[in-house]
Design a protein around this motif. Sequence first.
Motif, PDB file in Angstrom:
ATOM      1  N   GLU A  88       8.775  -6.333  -4.354  1.00  0.00           N
ATOM      2  CA  GLU A  88       8.485  -7.561  -3.611  1.00  0.00           C
ATOM      3  C   GLU A  88       8.038  -7.255  -2.181  1.00  0.00           C
ATOM      4  OE1 GLU A  88      12.153  -9.610  -3.964  1.00  0.00           O
ATOM      5  OE2 GLU A  88      11.861 -10.111  -6.084  1.00  0.00           O
ATOM      6  N   LEU A  89       8.495  -6.127  -1.640  1.00  0.00           N
ATOM      7  CA  LEU A  89       8.072  -5.705  -0.309  1.00  0.00           C
ATOM      8  C   LEU A  89       6.682  -5.076  -0.324  1.00  0.00           C
ATOM      9  CD1 LEU A  89      11.450  -4.212   0.976  1.00  0.00           C
ATOM     10  CD2 LEU A  89      10.277  -6.223   1.909  1.00  0.00           C
ATOM     11  N   GLY A  90       6.093  -4.965  -1.519  1.00  0.00           N
ATOM     12  CA  GLY A  90       4.725  -4.485  -1.647  1.00  0.00           C
ATOM     13  C   GLY A  90       4.573  -3.066  -2.121  1.00  0.00           C
ATOM     14  N   ALA A  91       5.694  -2.344  -2.335  1.00  0.00           N
ATOM     15  CA  ALA A  91       5.621  -0.929  -2.688  1.00  0.00           C
ATOM     16  C   ALA A  91       5.247  -0.728  -4.155  1.00  0.00           C
ATOM     17  CB  ALA A  91       6.951  -0.243  -2.397  1.00  0.00           C
ATOM     18  N   THR A  92       4.554   0.369  -4.412  1.00  0.00           N
ATOM     19  CA  THR A  92       4.339   0.874  -5.764  1.00  0.00           C
ATOM     20  C   THR A  92       5.394   1.941  -6.022  1.00  0.00           C
ATOM     21  OG1 THR A  92       1.960   0.474  -5.675  1.00  0.00           O
ATOM     22  CG2 THR A  92       2.731   2.085  -7.293  1.00  0.00           C
ATOM     23  N   LEU A  93       6.066   1.879  -7.168  1.00  0.00           N
ATOM     24  CA  LEU A  93       7.154   2.800  -7.470  1.00  0.00           C
ATOM     25  C   LEU A  93       6.675   3.882  -8.429  1.00  0.00           C
ATOM     26  CD1 LEU A  93      10.115   0.279  -7.909  1.00  0.00           C
ATOM     27  CD2 LEU A  93       9.086   1.191  -5.813  1.00  0.00           C
ATOM     28  N   SER A  94       7.025   5.125  -8.114  1.00  0.00           N
ATOM     29  CA  SER A  94       6.659   6.272  -8.951  1.00  0.00           C
ATOM     30  C   SER A  94       7.925   7.079  -9.217  1.00  0.00           C
ATOM     31  CB  SER A  94       5.613   7.143  -8.238  1.00  0.00           C
ATOM     32  OG  SER A  94       5.302   8.292  -9.000  1.00  0.00           O
ATOM     33  N   PHE A  95       8.285   7.242 -10.474  1.00  0.00           N
ATOM     34  CA  PHE A  95       9.544   7.894 -10.837  1.00  0.00           C
ATOM     35  C   PHE A  95       9.313   9.363 -11.208  1.00  0.00           C
ATOM     36  CE2 PHE A  95      10.019   3.375 -11.636  1.00  0.00           C
ATOM     37  CZ  PHE A  95      11.224   3.096 -11.014  1.00  0.00           C
ATOM     38  N   PHE A  96      10.295  10.180 -10.867  1.00  0.00           N
ATOM     39  CA  PHE A  96      10.221  11.597 -11.218  1.00  0.00           C
ATOM     40  C   PHE A  96      11.628  12.119 -11.499  1.00  0.00           C
ATOM     41  CE2 PHE A  96      11.309  11.589  -6.801  1.00  0.00           C
ATOM     42  CZ  PHE A  96      11.967  12.787  -6.535  1.00  0.00           C
ATOM     43  N   SER A  97      11.717  13.313 -12.114  1.00  0.00           N
ATOM     44  CA  SER A  97      12.995  13.862 -12.544  1.00  0.00           C
ATOM     45  C   SER A  97      13.271  15.210 -11.893  1.00  0.00           C
ATOM     46  CB  SER A  97      13.030  14.021 -14.066  1.00  0.00           C
ATOM     47  OG  SER A  97      14.178  14.767 -14.459  1.00  0.00           O
ATOM     48  N   PRO A  98      14.161  15.271 -10.908  1.00  0.00           N
ATOM     49  CA  PRO A  98      14.579  16.570 -10.380  1.00  0.00           C
ATOM     50  C   PRO A  98      15.200  17.466 -11.449  1.00  0.00           C
ATOM     51  CG  PRO A  98      15.205  14.828  -8.860  1.00  0.00           C
ATOM     52  CD  PRO A  98      14.729  14.152 -10.117  1.00  0.00           C
ATOM     53  N   LEU A  99      15.941  16.884 -12.399  1.00  0.00           N
ATOM     54  CA  LEU A  99      16.558  17.688 -13.456  1.00  0.00           C
ATOM     55  C   LEU A  99      15.523  18.395 -14.315  1.00  0.00           C
ATOM     56  CD1 LEU A  99      19.632  15.885 -15.080  1.00  0.00           C
ATOM     57  CD2 LEU A  99      19.564  18.020 -13.796  1.00  0.00           C
ATOM     58  N   ALA A 100      14.375  17.761 -14.509  1.00  0.00           N
ATOM     59  CA  ALA A 100      13.286  18.389 -15.260  1.00  0.00           C
ATOM     60  C   ALA A 100      12.443  19.287 -14.362  1.00  0.00           C
ATOM     61  CB  ALA A 100      12.411  17.319 -15.904  1.00  0.00           C
ATOM     62  N   ASP A 101      12.905  19.514 -13.138  1.00  0.00           N
ATOM     63  CA  ASP A 101      12.214  20.335 -12.141  1.00  0.00           C
ATOM     64  C   ASP A 101      10.828  19.786 -11.817  1.00  0.00           C
ATOM     65  OD1 ASP A 101      12.081  22.315 -10.258  1.00  0.00           O
ATOM     66  OD2 ASP A 101      11.420  23.896 -11.648  1.00  0.00           O
ATOM     67  N   GLY A 117       0.793  -1.224   0.000  1.00  0.00           N
ATOM     68  CA  GLY A 117       0.000   0.000   0.000  1.00  0.00           C
ATOM     69  C   GLY A 117       0.822   1.270   0.000  1.00  0.00           C
ATOM     70  N   LYS A 118       2.149   1.178   0.080  1.00  0.00           N
ATOM     71  CA  LYS A 118       3.014   2.343   0.102  1.00  0.00           C
ATOM     72  C   LYS A 118       3.471   2.706  -1.307  1.00  0.00           C
ATOM     73  CE  LYS A 118       3.274   2.451   4.686  1.00  0.00           C
ATOM     74  NZ  LYS A 118       2.714   3.552   5.497  1.00  0.00           N
ATOM     75  N   THR A 119       3.562   3.988  -1.590  1.00  0.00           N
ATOM     76  CA  THR A 119       4.123   4.483  -2.845  1.00  0.00           C
ATOM     77  C   THR A 119       5.470   5.126  -2.556  1.00  0.00           C
ATOM     78  OG1 THR A 119       1.968   4.883  -3.874  1.00  0.00           O
ATOM     79  CG2 THR A 119       3.851   6.106  -4.760  1.00  0.00           C
ATOM     80  N   ILE A 120       6.506   4.658  -3.236  1.00  0.00           N
ATOM     81  CA  ILE A 120       7.847   5.213  -3.070  1.00  0.00           C
ATOM     82  C   ILE A 120       8.193   6.006  -4.325  1.00  0.00           C
ATOM     83  CG2 ILE A 120      10.293   4.712  -2.744  1.00  0.00           C
ATOM     84  CD1 ILE A 120       9.503   2.235  -1.201  1.00  0.00           C
ATOM     85  N   ALA A 121       8.481   7.294  -4.136  1.00  0.00           N
ATOM     86  CA  ALA A 121       8.898   8.162  -5.236  1.00  0.00           C
ATOM     87  C   ALA A 121      10.406   8.028  -5.412  1.00  0.00           C
ATOM     88  CB  ALA A 121       8.520   9.606  -4.945  1.00  0.00           C
ATOM     89  N   ILE A 122      10.837   7.767  -6.640  1.00  0.00           N
ATOM     90  CA  ILE A 122      12.258   7.525  -6.918  1.00  0.00           C
ATOM     91  C   ILE A 122      12.749   8.518  -7.966  1.00  0.00           C
ATOM     92  CG2 ILE A 122      13.954   5.841  -7.720  1.00  0.00           C
ATOM     93  CD1 ILE A 122      12.092   3.641  -6.764  1.00  0.00           C
ATOM     94  N   SER A 166       8.264  18.027  -9.332  1.00  0.00           N
ATOM     95  CA  SER A 166       8.064  17.920  -7.897  1.00  0.00           C
ATOM     96  C   SER A 166       7.993  16.455  -7.484  1.00  0.00           C
ATOM     97  CB  SER A 166       6.766  18.625  -7.491  1.00  0.00           C
ATOM     98  OG  SER A 166       6.826  20.001  -7.813  1.00  0.00           O
ATOM     99  N   VAL A 167       8.302  16.192  -6.218  1.00  0.00           N
ATOM    100  CA  VAL A 167       8.092  14.859  -5.664  1.00  0.00           C
ATOM    101  C   VAL A 167       6.602  14.527  -5.787  1.00  0.00           C
ATOM    102  CG1 VAL A 167       8.169  13.463  -3.574  1.00  0.00           C
ATOM    103  CG2 VAL A 167      10.003  15.104  -4.044  1.00  0.00           C
ATOM    104  N   PRO A 168       6.251  13.347  -6.304  1.00  0.00           N
ATOM    105  CA  PRO A 168       4.829  12.991  -6.413  1.00  0.00           C
ATOM    106  C   PRO A 168       4.090  13.193  -5.098  1.00  0.00           C
ATOM    107  CG  PRO A 168       6.165  11.388  -7.577  1.00  0.00           C
ATOM    108  CD  PRO A 168       7.124  12.302  -6.870  1.00  0.00           C
ATOM    109  N   ALA A 169       2.944  13.847  -5.172  1.00  0.00           N
ATOM    110  CA  ALA A 169       2.220  14.276  -3.973  1.00  0.00           C
ATOM    111  C   ALA A 169       1.797  13.116  -3.078  1.00  0.00           C
ATOM    112  CB  ALA A 169       1.001  15.099  -4.380  1.00  0.00           C
TER     113      ALA A 169
END
Length: 431
Positions: free
Chosen positions: A258-271, A234-239, A273-276
């Motif tokens: 495998e630990l159950g997390a959903t992964l959400s990727f973002f780009s600091p270089l593209a400015d 149920g956790k979302t980890i922003a990477i 924001s961390v997924p809300a």
Amino acid sequence: MVKAVLLAAVSSGQGKTTATAALARKLVRLGQRVRVFKCGPDFIDPMLLERASGAPVRSLDLWMVGRELCLRQLAQAAAEADVILIEGVMGLYDGTPSSADLAREFGVPVMAVIDAGAMAQTAGALVHGLRDYGPVEMAGVIANRVASEGHARMVASSLRDIPLFATLPKQAKSLPERHLGLVLPGEVSDIDQLLDQLADQLTFDQAAWDQLRDIELPPAAEETASPTPPPLAGKTIAIARDAAFMFIYPANLATLRELGATLSFFSPLADESVPALADAIYLPGGYPELHAERLSQAANWQASIRAAHVAGVPIVAECGGMMALADTLQDQAGAIWNMAGLLPGAVAMQPRLAGLGSQGLPTEQGVLRGHTFHYSKLETKVEPAAYTVKHPSAIQGEAWYRVGSLTASYFHAYFPSNPAACAALFSRRVT
């Protein structure tokens, strides 16, 4: 049953990565299903080898990865491929454990890669020494920087009972490098053309290849499914993932899933924001020093990571990720740039290597294994919460900092070595 070789050398700089990439691309073009592994901790070489082979490249290391996971990965590759290539690390016998230890553990024959550019018959003495010192099973030799057919014959005659498996000429254009290793494949516009040229130039002895024996892997221990829900369900980890943050083991991403997390990727270089909706944030290593000006101007990214920190969201920052969270970052040209400022202190690039080697972080869940490799130094008044332990010397390693919900270090963790410790890191919310 599958053919497998470990490509090793007397030292770094002999052309192991070039030879492995050339062989992988050549075998793929011959219709073979190829899986490539990299021995030891490494982020950059696997990217090139993945491009050469067209398949994901995982790490093999008896200490960091562990015997059982190494064996499971090899067994999976054997079920999917015709050929397994393993690129060794440093020299064949360097490190504890070494590439030779890995080869012997799983019965994989060694293919010696030698730089023959400044030798001829002495190649035989070198290769026989590599074989007999361990000893290891020596499948053959790939001679790099061979000047002519006559030069190749002299090398071959010196090898006696060891076949000259392949040769590569001196390259007019080599794979470009920078301070942490090879330039990333995505930054080289003609990388596939370069790999195809290497494959074309690899003079390949088909008869010697056909004589390679198949390996038989020992049985792997069966994995047991846990009856409890995974700890990050149920956790979302922003990477963070872009040209400044790309040093991440594929196995780390797999472990988080495998630990159950959903992964959400973002780009600091593209400015970006961390997924809300992020429940935790992972900032892996990379090259923030090459992109410091853009990172310093990324107002949305900086504001969002500061807001997440204030809100107590767990933030795990490794090496380059930590550098981007200091107050300032001094690049290789001496320019100083403002960073996100979550970790009080200043980072400065150094002309010489500042940290290298396998290390483990003691945690309440046991040791979390990994490595360090960096050219910068952090000056901070923050007292470390812990230190890693160097392997195998057991002396003090990298500082591990905690500032609110942030945990940060130059240490790159290999999550599969201790999934429970990994889950705890990403669950450490501070209110």
